[in-house]
Design a protein around this motif. Structure first.
Motif, PDB file in Angstrom:
ATOM      1  N   VAL A 124       0.838  -1.222  -0.157  1.00  0.00           N
ATOM      2  CA  VAL A 124       0.019  -0.191   0.034  1.00  0.00           C
ATOM      3  C   VAL A 124       0.756   1.221   0.000  1.00  0.00           C
ATOM      4  CG1 VAL A 124      -1.629   1.182   1.521  1.00  0.00           C
ATOM      5  CG2 VAL A 124      -2.010  -1.091   1.000  1.00  0.00           C
ATOM      6  N   ARG A 125       1.947   1.252   0.746  1.00  0.00           N
ATOM      7  CA  ARG A 125       2.815   2.365   0.743  1.00  0.00           C
ATOM      8  C   ARG A 125       3.554   2.689  -0.562  1.00  0.00           C
ATOM      9  NH1 ARG A 125       5.002   3.700   6.519  1.00  0.00           N
ATOM     10  NH2 ARG A 125       3.603   2.677   7.680  1.00  0.00           N
ATOM     11  N   ILE A 126       3.909   1.600  -1.111  1.00  0.00           N
ATOM     12  CA  ILE A 126       4.510   1.622  -2.543  1.00  0.00           C
ATOM     13  C   ILE A 126       3.565   2.136  -3.449  1.00  0.00           C
ATOM     14  CG2 ILE A 126       5.571   0.377  -4.457  1.00  0.00           C
ATOM     15  CD1 ILE A 126       6.684  -1.363  -2.242  1.00  0.00           C
ATOM     16  N   LEU A 127       2.284   1.635  -3.700  1.00  0.00           N
ATOM     17  CA  LEU A 127       1.568   1.972  -4.321  1.00  0.00           C
ATOM     18  C   LEU A 127       0.862   3.454  -4.248  1.00  0.00           C
ATOM     19  CD1 LEU A 127      -0.658  -1.018  -4.705  1.00  0.00           C
ATOM     20  CD2 LEU A 127       0.808  -0.246  -6.484  1.00  0.00           C
ATOM     21  N   ARG A 128       1.235   3.745  -3.320  1.00  0.00           N
ATOM     22  CA  ARG A 128       0.145   5.180  -2.817  1.00  0.00           C
ATOM     23  C   ARG A 128       1.373   6.375  -3.171  1.00  0.00           C
ATOM     24  NH1 ARG A 128       0.707   7.594   3.327  1.00  0.00           N
ATOM     25  NH2 ARG A 128       2.555   6.693   2.719  1.00  0.00           N
ATOM     26  N   ILE A 129       2.588   6.077  -2.820  1.00  0.00           N
ATOM     27  CA  ILE A 129       3.684   6.924  -3.008  1.00  0.00           C
ATOM     28  C   ILE A 129       3.852   7.169  -4.405  1.00  0.00           C
ATOM     29  CG2 ILE A 129       6.125   7.640  -2.819  1.00  0.00           C
ATOM     30  CD1 ILE A 129       4.715   7.984  -0.008  1.00  0.00           C
ATOM     31  N   THR A 130       4.024   5.696  -5.245  1.00  0.00           N
ATOM     32  CA  THR A 130       4.317   5.958  -6.783  1.00  0.00           C
ATOM     33  C   THR A 130       2.949   6.668  -7.388  1.00  0.00           C
ATOM     34  OG1 THR A 130       5.236   3.771  -6.494  1.00  0.00           O
ATOM     35  CG2 THR A 130       4.486   4.657  -8.875  1.00  0.00           C
ATOM     36  N   TYR A 131       1.763   6.364  -6.955  1.00  0.00           N
ATOM     37  CA  TYR A 131       0.568   7.147  -7.485  1.00  0.00           C
ATOM     38  C   TYR A 131       0.686   8.751  -7.073  1.00  0.00           C
ATOM     39  CZ  TYR A 131      -4.290   8.439  -7.916  1.00  0.00           C
ATOM     40  OH  TYR A 131      -5.570   9.108  -8.241  1.00  0.00           O
ATOM     41  N   LEU A 132       1.149   9.190  -6.010  1.00  0.00           N
ATOM     42  CA  LEU A 132       1.039  10.427  -5.641  1.00  0.00           C
ATOM     43  C   LEU A 132       2.163  11.053  -6.747  1.00  0.00           C
ATOM     44  CD1 LEU A 132       0.671  10.853  -1.794  1.00  0.00           C
ATOM     45  CD2 LEU A 132      -0.663  11.613  -3.482  1.00  0.00           C
ATOM     46  N   VAL A 133       3.387  10.568  -6.853  1.00  0.00           N
ATOM     47  CA  VAL A 133       4.321  11.199  -7.338  1.00  0.00           C
ATOM     48  C   VAL A 133       3.804  11.144  -9.086  1.00  0.00           C
ATOM     49  CG1 VAL A 133       6.717  10.735  -8.418  1.00  0.00           C
ATOM     50  CG2 VAL A 133       6.371  10.322  -5.869  1.00  0.00           C
ATOM     51  N   ARG A 134       2.977  10.212  -9.200  1.00  0.00           N
ATOM     52  CA  ARG A 134       2.536  10.442 -10.688  1.00  0.00           C
ATOM     53  C   ARG A 134       1.478  11.437 -10.952  1.00  0.00           C
ATOM     54  NH1 ARG A 134      -0.983   5.966 -13.056  1.00  0.00           N
ATOM     55  NH2 ARG A 134      -1.336   6.747 -15.523  1.00  0.00           N
ATOM     56  N   ILE A 135       0.604  11.464 -10.100  1.00  0.00           N
ATOM     57  CA  ILE A 135      -0.648  12.547 -10.420  1.00  0.00           C
ATOM     58  C   ILE A 135      -0.434  13.907  -9.793  1.00  0.00           C
ATOM     59  CG2 ILE A 135      -2.784  12.616  -9.490  1.00  0.00           C
ATOM     60  CD1 ILE A 135      -2.539  10.386 -11.648  1.00  0.00           C
ATOM     61  N   VAL A 136       0.232  14.032  -8.527  1.00  0.00           N
ATOM     62  CA  VAL A 136       0.496  15.477  -8.227  1.00  0.00           C
ATOM     63  C   VAL A 136       1.607  16.166  -8.578  1.00  0.00           C
ATOM     64  CG1 VAL A 136       0.974  16.538  -5.856  1.00  0.00           C
ATOM     65  CG2 VAL A 136      -0.321  14.482  -5.870  1.00  0.00           C
ATOM     66  N   PRO A 137       1.147  17.238  -9.110  1.00  0.00           N
ATOM     67  CA  PRO A 137       2.154  18.181  -9.834  1.00  0.00           C
ATOM     68  C   PRO A 137       3.584  18.366  -8.867  1.00  0.00           C
ATOM     69  CG  PRO A 137       0.097  19.394  -9.923  1.00  0.00           C
ATOM     70  CD  PRO A 137      -0.168  18.003  -9.071  1.00  0.00           C
ATOM     71  N   ASN A 138       4.730  18.516  -9.623  1.00  0.00           N
ATOM     72  CA  ASN A 138       5.939  18.721  -8.898  1.00  0.00           C
ATOM     73  C   ASN A 138       5.858  19.995  -8.144  1.00  0.00           C
ATOM     74  OD1 ASN A 138       6.957  16.433 -10.029  1.00  0.00           O
ATOM     75  ND2 ASN A 138       7.996  17.615 -11.754  1.00  0.00           N
ATOM     76  N   ARG A 139       5.141  21.030  -8.123  1.00  0.00           N
ATOM     77  CA  ARG A 139       5.281  22.240  -7.553  1.00  0.00           C
ATOM     78  C   ARG A 139       4.647  21.964  -6.076  1.00  0.00           C
ATOM     79  NH1 ARG A 139       0.286  24.658  -8.203  1.00  0.00           N
ATOM     80  NH2 ARG A 139      -0.969  23.801  -9.863  1.00  0.00           N
ATOM     81  N   VAL A 140       3.777  20.997  -5.986  1.00  0.00           N
ATOM     82  CA  VAL A 140       3.111  20.886  -4.587  1.00  0.00           C
ATOM     83  C   VAL A 140       3.139  19.505  -3.814  1.00  0.00           C
ATOM     84  CG1 VAL A 140       1.224  22.501  -5.329  1.00  0.00           C
ATOM     85  CG2 VAL A 140       0.909  19.982  -5.553  1.00  0.00           C
ATOM     86  N   ILE A 141       4.041  18.695  -4.718  1.00  0.00           N
ATOM     87  CA  ILE A 141       4.188  17.236  -4.117  1.00  0.00           C
ATOM     88  C   ILE A 141       5.027  17.309  -2.761  1.00  0.00           C
ATOM     89  CG2 ILE A 141       6.682  16.977  -5.015  1.00  0.00           C
ATOM     90  CD1 ILE A 141       3.991  14.232  -4.810  1.00  0.00           C
ATOM     91  N   GLY A 142       5.599  18.189  -2.279  1.00  0.00           N
ATOM     92  CA  GLY A 142       6.306  18.495  -1.024  1.00  0.00           C
ATOM     93  C   GLY A 142       5.357  18.632   0.013  1.00  0.00           C
ATOM     94  N   ARG A 143       4.428  19.559  -0.286  1.00  0.00           N
ATOM     95  CA  ARG A 143       3.293  19.908   0.661  1.00  0.00           C
ATOM     96  C   ARG A 143       2.276  18.722   0.980  1.00  0.00           C
ATOM     97  NH1 ARG A 143       2.403  25.584  -2.005  1.00  0.00           N
ATOM     98  NH2 ARG A 143       3.420  24.531  -3.563  1.00  0.00           N
ATOM     99  N   VAL A 144       2.021  17.959  -0.186  1.00  0.00           N
ATOM    100  CA  VAL A 144       1.044  16.858  -0.202  1.00  0.00           C
ATOM    101  C   VAL A 144       1.773  15.829   0.750  1.00  0.00           C
ATOM    102  CG1 VAL A 144       0.124  14.969  -1.455  1.00  0.00           C
ATOM    103  CG2 VAL A 144       0.047  17.479  -2.374  1.00  0.00           C
ATOM    104  N   ASN A 145       2.992  15.309   0.381  1.00  0.00           N
ATOM    105  CA  ASN A 145       3.786  14.559   1.130  1.00  0.00           C
ATOM    106  C   ASN A 145       3.898  14.963   2.705  1.00  0.00           C
ATOM    107  OD1 ASN A 145       5.359  12.079   1.526  1.00  0.00           O
ATOM    108  ND2 ASN A 145       7.039  13.158   1.462  1.00  0.00           N
ATOM    109  N   SER A 146       3.946  16.144   3.016  1.00  0.00           N
ATOM    110  CA  SER A 146       4.255  16.597   4.490  1.00  0.00           C
ATOM    111  C   SER A 146       2.789  16.375   4.989  1.00  0.00           C
ATOM    112  CB  SER A 146       4.489  18.206   4.301  1.00  0.00           C
ATOM    113  OG  SER A 146       5.922  18.225   3.977  1.00  0.00           O
ATOM    114  N   PHE A 147       1.713  16.767   4.479  1.00  0.00           N
ATOM    115  CA  PHE A 147       0.301  16.556   4.855  1.00  0.00           C
ATOM    116  C   PHE A 147       0.153  15.262   5.111  1.00  0.00           C
ATOM    117  CE2 PHE A 147      -3.952  15.333   4.016  1.00  0.00           C
ATOM    118  CZ  PHE A 147      -4.723  16.062   4.911  1.00  0.00           C
TER     119      PHE A 147
END
Length: 189
Positions: free
Chosen positions: A87-110
């Motif tokens: 689940v962690r692998i799939l979630r992180i890979t999905y987020l990196v694929r879908i979330v724009p680079n300009r906000v990925i840090g904030r999404v990951n922090s959340f």
């Protein structure tokens, strides 16, 4: 917090059983990485795989709640390791694929903040005397609590799965090409 109390109070086993559980769980987590679950994100809908892995975890927790068997504990530990890491692998890979680079840090922090808050909450819940007293080991089974939590998450994901994007959306800030660099001024000697 839960695994040592579960092994000691509910199963009434020794430290070697807990060590075996932790080692088998870690082996399952390593197996999830070796399976290459991130490849599923590129080929298909990862949310469905996440729901499947969560459903596997629910079944395993229910088995742990219903059986006092070391063999079941170790088999469940292996597949719980695969489920959790998967689940962690799939979630992180999905987020990196879908979330724009300009906000990925904030999404990951959340998500990291939510993770820490949930861990602290569950640790506090399981530390209250009703759960922690050795004589109460048979009153409540930690596996049922975990099955409920993961089950609610799986059902929620299932109900909302069509709302998740499957392809990255165009990001206005990066879709336009960069303007050409101004030419350097020529210095005369």
């Amino acid at each position: 917090v839960a695994a040592p109390v579960y092994v000691n109070d509910y199963l009434q086993e020794k430290a070697i059983t807990l060590s075996s559980f932790i080692g088998t769980y870690a082996f399952g987590a390593i197996s999830a990485g070796l399976l290459g679950l991130a490849a599923f994100v590129r080929k298909d809908r990862p949310v469905q795989y996440i729901i499947f892995l969560e459903a596997v975890a629910v079944v395993l927790y229910l088995l742990l709640a219903g059986m006092k068997s070391i063999a079941v504990l170790l088999i469940a530990a292996y597949f719980l390791g695969i489920s959790n890491a998967g689940v962690r692998i799939l979630r992180i890979t999905y987020l990196v694929r879908i979330v724009p680079n300009r906000v990925i840090g904030r999404v990951n922090s959340f998500f990291n903040v939510i993770n820490v808050m949930m861990r602290v909450s569950f640790s506090a819940l399981l530390a209250i005397p009703f759960f922690a007293k050795p004589e109460n080991g048979g009153n409540i089974i930690y596996a049922l609590i975990m099955a409920g939590i993961v089950g609610v998450a799986a059902i929620t994901l299932y109900l909302l799965k069509d709302r998740f994007p499957h392809e990255p959306e165009e990001d206005e800030s990066t879709s336009e090409p960069l303007p050409p660099k101004p030419s350097e001024p020529v210095l005369k000697a």
